[in-house]
Design an enzyme around this catalytic site. Sequence first.
Site, PDB file in Angstrom:
ATOM      1  CG  HIS A 183      -1.548   1.271   1.565  1.00 27.30           C
ATOM      2  ND1 HIS A 183      -2.487   1.876   0.748  1.00 27.30           N
ATOM      3  CD2 HIS A 183      -1.374   2.115   2.618  1.00 27.30           C
ATOM      4  CE1 HIS A 183      -2.865   3.027   1.309  1.00 27.30           C
ATOM      5  NE2 HIS A 183      -2.207   3.196   2.428  1.00 27.30           N
ATOM      6  CB  SER A 247      -2.190   0.056  -2.559  1.00 24.04           C
ATOM      7  OG  SER A 247      -3.146   0.367  -1.558  1.00 24.04           O
TER       8      SER A 247
HETATM    9  N1  NLE Z   1      -7.161  -0.904   1.070  1.00 26.45           N
HETATM   10  C1  NLE Z   1      -5.772  -0.587   0.851  1.00 26.45           C
HETATM   11  C2  NLE Z   1      -5.058  -1.736   0.159  1.00 26.45           C
HETATM   12  O1  NLE Z   1      -5.624  -2.812  -0.006  1.00 26.45           O
HETATM   13  O2  NLE Z   1      -3.920  -1.564  -0.217  1.00 26.45           O
HETATM   14  C3  NLE Z   1      -5.065  -0.221   2.143  1.00 26.45           C
HETATM   15  C4  NLE Z   1      -5.711   0.947   2.851  1.00 26.45           C
HETATM   16  C5  NLE Z   1      -4.971   1.410   4.105  1.00 26.45           C
HETATM   17  C6  NLE Z   1      -5.640   2.579   4.728  1.00 26.45           C
HETATM   18 FE   FE2 Z   2      -2.214   4.927   3.672  1.00 23.42          FE
END
Ligand code: NLE
Ligand code: FE2
Length: 326
Positions: A183, A247
């Site tokens: 991420h 991400s």
């Molecule tokens: N949902 C994001 C991911 O899967 O990379 C991460 C979010 C963190 C706040």
């Molecule tokens: Fe973040």
Amino acid sequence: LTRMEIVHEEIVGFKEPWYPRHVSELDNCNHILTKFEPDLDYAHPGFNDKEYRRRRERIANIAFEYKHGEAIPRIQYTEEEVRTWGHVFRQIESLLPSHACEQYNRVFKVLREECGYAPDSIPQLQDVSGFLQRRSGFRLRPAAGLLTARDFLASLAYRVFQCTQYVRHGSAPDHSPEPDCIHELLGHVPMLADQEFAQFSQEIGLASLGATDEEIEKFATLYWFTVEFGLCKENGQLRAYGAGLLSSYGELQHALSGRPQINDFEPGSTAVQEYQDQDFQDVYFVADTVRDALEKFRRWVSAGLSRRYEIAYDPYTSSVRVLDSI
Ligand code: NLE
Ligand code: FE2
């Protein structure tokens, strides 16, 4: 208390919370939230995986022991971790031309050419930090996990990004409710290399220093709907600049699918929007551009902060100075 502090407290009118005055004092900003921990949360995909939990602990210790100015220790990522990274990298890369904003795409290309971004190896935080420092003055410091909003935002004031170093569990690569280095590296780093976005991030951080708990909550919500899940417009089309989208293969598609609700970014209303952090968002906010988000944020902060004095960042010394009360 020195005389200055007493005078200061009289002006401010309440005992303001401690905040760092120099970048090295971020060593005190490592208050971590016990949330999404594979050790504590039975819904975490790593809960039943002893080896994963040990790995997380070892990597978290790097962050706990880290001091400002040190090189970020390198991690020898396992084959499985690299496989997870490669999977997300390929999927996200395929969506970039149609889903990511122009700034992101521009830097992503440079990261691929100059900073070791590739599906077969996970870039090291120390190298990425050096890259960011040259591009926008941002640097990374290792974080053990989610920090309190106050600590996290304070770091941004110093153009320091608190960055996790572990990899999400291999069984759930396409969306993670918690940050991990995939991420950070695919979501945050490309945007942090952009000058305007770096400025926006730092100004949220500066506004947060010494703020009340209610204000911190609002800044954290604004951060959530911009830096994490923000959308902007390009030639009449929606594009993502938020790291939580860039991400997550699953959520990046969801956000631009036409299904979720999309509101205009207005700091006053965005800052009080309720949200959950378990699953895809139901509502997103769209700014015309990052520049536009920054300008709206500035106007909103100067109209409504409870802080009765100005704080200026001095890049020569990496410290903040309190200016005359206003
Ligand atoms: N949902 C994001 C991911 O899967 O990379 C991460 C979010 C963190 C706040
Ligand atoms: Fe973040």
